[in-house]
Design a protein around this motif. Structure first.
Motif, PDB file in Angstrom:
ATOM      1  N   GLY A 195     -38.064   2.970   9.252  1.00  0.00           N
ATOM      2  CA  GLY A 195     -39.140   2.133   9.743  1.00  0.00           C
ATOM      3  C   GLY A 195     -38.837   0.649   9.675  1.00  0.00           C
ATOM      4  O   GLY A 195     -39.747  -0.163   9.589  1.00  0.00           O
ATOM      5  N   VAL A 196     -37.551   0.295   9.703  1.00  0.00           N
ATOM      6  CA  VAL A 196     -37.146  -1.105   9.619  1.00  0.00           C
ATOM      7  C   VAL A 196     -36.384  -1.472  10.886  1.00  0.00           C
ATOM      8  O   VAL A 196     -35.525  -0.713  11.351  1.00  0.00           O
ATOM      9  CB  VAL A 196     -36.241  -1.347   8.388  1.00  0.00           C
ATOM     10  N   ALA A 197     -36.692  -2.624  11.458  1.00  0.00           N
ATOM     11  CA  ALA A 197     -35.982  -3.146  12.626  1.00  0.00           C
ATOM     12  C   ALA A 197     -35.513  -4.559  12.309  1.00  0.00           C
ATOM     13  O   ALA A 197     -36.169  -5.282  11.559  1.00  0.00           O
ATOM     14  CB  ALA A 197     -36.889  -3.155  13.848  1.00  0.00           C
ATOM     15  N   VAL A 198     -34.364  -4.924  12.882  1.00  0.00           N
ATOM     16  CA  VAL A 198     -33.784  -6.242  12.612  1.00  0.00           C
ATOM     17  C   VAL A 198     -33.359  -6.897  13.923  1.00  0.00           C
ATOM     18  O   VAL A 198     -32.773  -6.241  14.794  1.00  0.00           O
ATOM     19  CB  VAL A 198     -32.554  -6.133  11.684  1.00  0.00           C
ATOM     20  N   SER A 255     -25.203  -0.623  13.637  1.00  0.00           N
ATOM     21  CA  SER A 255     -24.367  -1.826  13.576  1.00  0.00           C
ATOM     22  C   SER A 255     -24.652  -2.710  12.370  1.00  0.00           C
ATOM     23  O   SER A 255     -23.978  -3.717  12.179  1.00  0.00           O
ATOM     24  CB  SER A 255     -24.564  -2.659  14.850  1.00  0.00           C
ATOM     25  N   TRP A 256     -25.626  -2.360  11.565  1.00  0.00           N
ATOM     26  CA  TRP A 256     -26.010  -3.222  10.439  1.00  0.00           C
ATOM     27  C   TRP A 256     -24.856  -3.482   9.490  1.00  0.00           C
ATOM     28  O   TRP A 256     -24.646  -4.596   9.049  1.00  0.00           O
ATOM     29  CB  TRP A 256     -27.157  -2.611   9.651  1.00  0.00           C
ATOM     30  N   GLU A 257     -24.095  -2.435   9.133  1.00  0.00           N
ATOM     31  CA  GLU A 257     -23.010  -2.587   8.159  1.00  0.00           C
ATOM     32  C   GLU A 257     -21.865  -3.443   8.694  1.00  0.00           C
ATOM     33  O   GLU A 257     -21.168  -4.095   7.924  1.00  0.00           O
ATOM     34  CB  GLU A 257     -22.464  -1.221   7.726  1.00  0.00           C
ATOM     35  N   SER A 258     -21.674  -3.460   9.994  1.00  0.00           N
ATOM     36  CA  SER A 258     -20.539  -4.187  10.573  1.00  0.00           C
ATOM     37  C   SER A 258     -20.921  -5.531  11.171  1.00  0.00           C
ATOM     38  O   SER A 258     -20.051  -6.258  11.654  1.00  0.00           O
ATOM     39  CB  SER A 258     -19.857  -3.328  11.642  1.00  0.00           C
ATOM     40  N   VAL A 306     -36.720  -9.427  10.010  1.00  0.00           N
ATOM     41  CA  VAL A 306     -36.732  -8.060   9.493  1.00  0.00           C
ATOM     42  C   VAL A 306     -38.172  -7.582   9.563  1.00  0.00           C
ATOM     43  O   VAL A 306     -39.060  -8.157   8.946  1.00  0.00           O
ATOM     44  CB  VAL A 306     -36.206  -8.005   8.037  1.00  0.00           C
ATOM     45  N   LEU A 307     -38.382  -6.529  10.331  1.00  0.00           N
ATOM     46  CA  LEU A 307     -39.725  -5.995  10.555  1.00  0.00           C
ATOM     47  C   LEU A 307     -39.814  -4.589   9.986  1.00  0.00           C
ATOM     48  O   LEU A 307     -38.903  -3.794  10.161  1.00  0.00           O
ATOM     49  CB  LEU A 307     -40.040  -5.951  12.045  1.00  0.00           C
ATOM     50  N   THR A 308     -40.908  -4.307   9.300  1.00  0.00           N
ATOM     51  CA  THR A 308     -41.130  -2.965   8.784  1.00  0.00           C
ATOM     52  C   THR A 308     -42.378  -2.385   9.429  1.00  0.00           C
ATOM     53  O   THR A 308     -43.371  -3.085   9.640  1.00  0.00           O
ATOM     54  CB  THR A 308     -41.296  -2.969   7.250  1.00  0.00           C
TER      55      THR A 308
END
Length: 66
Positions: A31-34, A45-48, A59-61
């Motif tokens: 439930g998190v968007a960035v 793609s968050w980790e890279s 950062v939206l929850t």
């Protein structure tokens, strides 16, 4: 490096990834968007995806309720 997260200016270590930044804000795993600089970053793609000087991060929850 200086970045703005959810409208708040702050300092983060150089080379911090989107995933690391999210973990500093919330323990939620779903439930998190960035978005970085108004571009949505897919969860895969968050980790890279490394943040850079002067990036704007949102950062939206998801919130459920009635």
């Amino acid at each position: 490096m200086k970045v703005t997260i959810n409208g708040n200016a702050g300092e983060l270590p150089d080379g911090m990834t989107v995933a690391e930044a999210v973990r500093t804000l919330t323990a939620l795993t779903s439930g998190v968007a960035v978005a970085v600089n108004d571009v949505v970053v897919s969860r895969g793609s968050w980790e890279s995806t490394a943040l850079a000087e002067n990036d704007r991060v949102e950062v939206l929850t998801a919130v459920q309720g009635g």
